[in-house]
Design a protein around this motif. Structure first.
Motif, PDB file in Angstrom:
ATOM      1  N   UNK A 161       0.820  -1.215   0.000  1.00  0.00           N
ATOM      2  CA  UNK A 161       0.000   0.000   0.000  1.00  0.00           C
ATOM      3  C   UNK A 161       0.854   1.266   0.000  1.00  0.00           C
ATOM      4  N   UNK A 162       1.911   1.227  -0.819  1.00  0.00           N
ATOM      5  CA  UNK A 162       2.795   2.383  -0.919  1.00  0.00           C
ATOM      6  C   UNK A 162       3.609   2.317  -2.209  1.00  0.00           C
ATOM      7  N   UNK A 163       4.156   3.477  -2.591  1.00  0.00           N
ATOM      8  CA  UNK A 163       5.067   3.528  -3.731  1.00  0.00           C
ATOM      9  C   UNK A 163       6.441   3.017  -3.312  1.00  0.00           C
ATOM     10  N   UNK A 164       7.237   2.572  -4.283  1.00  0.00           N
ATOM     11  CA  UNK A 164       8.569   2.088  -3.938  1.00  0.00           C
ATOM     12  C   UNK A 164       9.575   3.235  -3.799  1.00  0.00           C
ATOM     13  N   UNK A 201      16.211  -2.107   4.685  1.00  0.00           N
ATOM     14  CA  UNK A 201      14.776  -2.415   4.720  1.00  0.00           C
ATOM     15  C   UNK A 201      14.086  -1.867   3.471  1.00  0.00           C
ATOM     16  N   UNK A 202      14.478  -0.657   3.068  1.00  0.00           N
ATOM     17  CA  UNK A 202      13.878  -0.070   1.872  1.00  0.00           C
ATOM     18  C   UNK A 202      14.217  -0.885   0.629  1.00  0.00           C
ATOM     19  N   UNK A 203      15.401  -1.457   0.603  1.00  0.00           N
ATOM     20  CA  UNK A 203      15.767  -2.296  -0.532  1.00  0.00           C
ATOM     21  C   UNK A 203      14.860  -3.516  -0.646  1.00  0.00           C
ATOM     22  N   UNK A 228      22.339  -5.905  -3.604  1.00  0.00           N
ATOM     23  CA  UNK A 228      23.304  -6.882  -3.100  1.00  0.00           C
ATOM     24  C   UNK A 228      22.957  -7.356  -1.701  1.00  0.00           C
ATOM     25  N   UNK A 229      22.353  -6.494  -0.897  1.00  0.00           N
ATOM     26  CA  UNK A 229      21.918  -6.814   0.467  1.00  0.00           C
ATOM     27  C   UNK A 229      20.577  -6.160   0.712  1.00  0.00           C
ATOM     28  N   UNK A 230      19.710  -6.826   1.456  1.00  0.00           N
ATOM     29  CA  UNK A 230      18.410  -6.258   1.818  1.00  0.00           C
ATOM     30  C   UNK A 230      17.940  -6.932   3.112  1.00  0.00           C
ATOM     31  N   UNK A 231      16.968  -6.292   3.782  1.00  0.00           N
ATOM     32  CA  UNK A 231      16.425  -6.851   5.007  1.00  0.00           C
ATOM     33  C   UNK A 231      14.910  -6.740   4.996  1.00  0.00           C
TER      34      UNK A 231
END
Length: 296
Positions: free
Chosen positions: A198-201, A256-258, A291-294
């Motif tokens: 429910x949001x834009x990226x 987190x945003x990734x 390369x990394x995300x959470x």
């Protein structure tokens, strides 16, 4: 018999390669400058360039391109700039998807040709926004069209950065009609939306697809200006933020945003689906993933 579109295909393919070369050079020049945080001690990043091949439905040669990826630089944690020209026969799923969008003739003759550039940059510094850009031309015996755009994806938002990015897009679009920027901005807001979150990226940009006014030269000029807008829209933001000090909390917000970016590209992105369904190099198609995300 000579295809009257052969010259136009060649010109479009050459333009996407020229734009790729300009961007790769500009990004490597950024790497030669200063940065903040642990990455400031890294050697300036350089692109690793790998040829890509597309395998057709019958195993025949079906085109390819160049995958250019830089990892672990001072400014860019991972950035890919891909260019390709592919051709062959559309699979059944791709035919159905295009027919559902109103593209004529794909069921009767599923031959296609497509060329374009695709770019995604994930930054070392959380104050520097991630960014995406692509432009492309698609041809079938019954139709042709252009598509693409660019959008900014900051984890830590600055209103002045968003304003700059959008203003440059507008400046490049206005000569083609002052109605274009608001329409393509709205299209980007709709396209880069993540329904399950429910949001834009990100903070948006411009987007268009299936663009064919009937005047190929006019439409090609527009897609070139969309490509030309990218560097002046993005570079000044990165140059301004690259030396901003950042905290562990800032890095956490970035990771987190990734996750949002990865979810969008794997679930919704039209280009990812098309690339995987038509047999293009999977590493090139999935180059856009961070390369990394959470996830929390």
């Amino acid at each position: 018999m000579t295809d009257p579109f052969d010259d136009r295909k060649s010109r479009a393919s050459a333009w996407f390669r020229e734009l790729r070369d300009q961007i790769v050079a500009a990004f490597e020049a950024l790497e030669d400058g200063p940065a903040a945080g642990p990455a400031a001690d890294n050697a300036p990043g350089r692109f690793e360039v790998t040829p890509t091949k597309r395998q057709g439905n019958d195993g025949e040669d079906a085109g390819g391109g160049l995958m250019s990826v830089m990892r672990g630089g001072r400014v860019f944690e991972k950035v890919g700039v891909n260019v390709s020209t592919v051709y062959g026969t559309l699979g059944e799923r791709a035919q159905k998807a295009m027919a559902a969008r109103g593209i004529p003739g794909v069921a009767e003759n599923p031959q296609f040709w497509a060329s374009g550039i695709s770019l995604v940059a994930h930054m070392q510094n959380p104050h520097c926004p991630a960014v995406h850009m692509n432009t492309r031309m698609f041809w079938t015996p019954a139709a042709w069209w252009f598509g693409g755009g660019s959008d900014l994806n900051p984890c830590l938002e600055y209103d002045e950065d968003t304003a700059h990015f959008h203003q440059v897009q507008k400046d490049h679009l206005d000569p083609h009609g002052e109605d274009l920027y608001p329409r393509l901005k709205e299209w980007a807001d709709e396209y880069f939306y993540i329904p399950h979150r429910h949001r834009a990226r990100g903070v948006g940009g411009i987007f268009l697809d299936d663009h064919n006014t009937g005047d190929w030269e006019k439409d090609f000029a527009l897609i070139q200006d969309i490509g030309r807008a990218f560097l002046p829209a993005f570079l000044p933001i990165t140059e301004k933020r690259r030396e901003t000090e950042w905290s562990d909390a800032d890095k956490e917000a970035q990771l987190v945003h990734r996750g949002l970016y990865a979810e969008y590209n794997l679930v919704y992105d039209r280009g990812t689906k098309f690339g995987l369904e038509t047999g293009h190099d999977a590493n090139a198609v999935l180059m856009s993933l961070p390369p990394l995300a959470k996830w929390v």
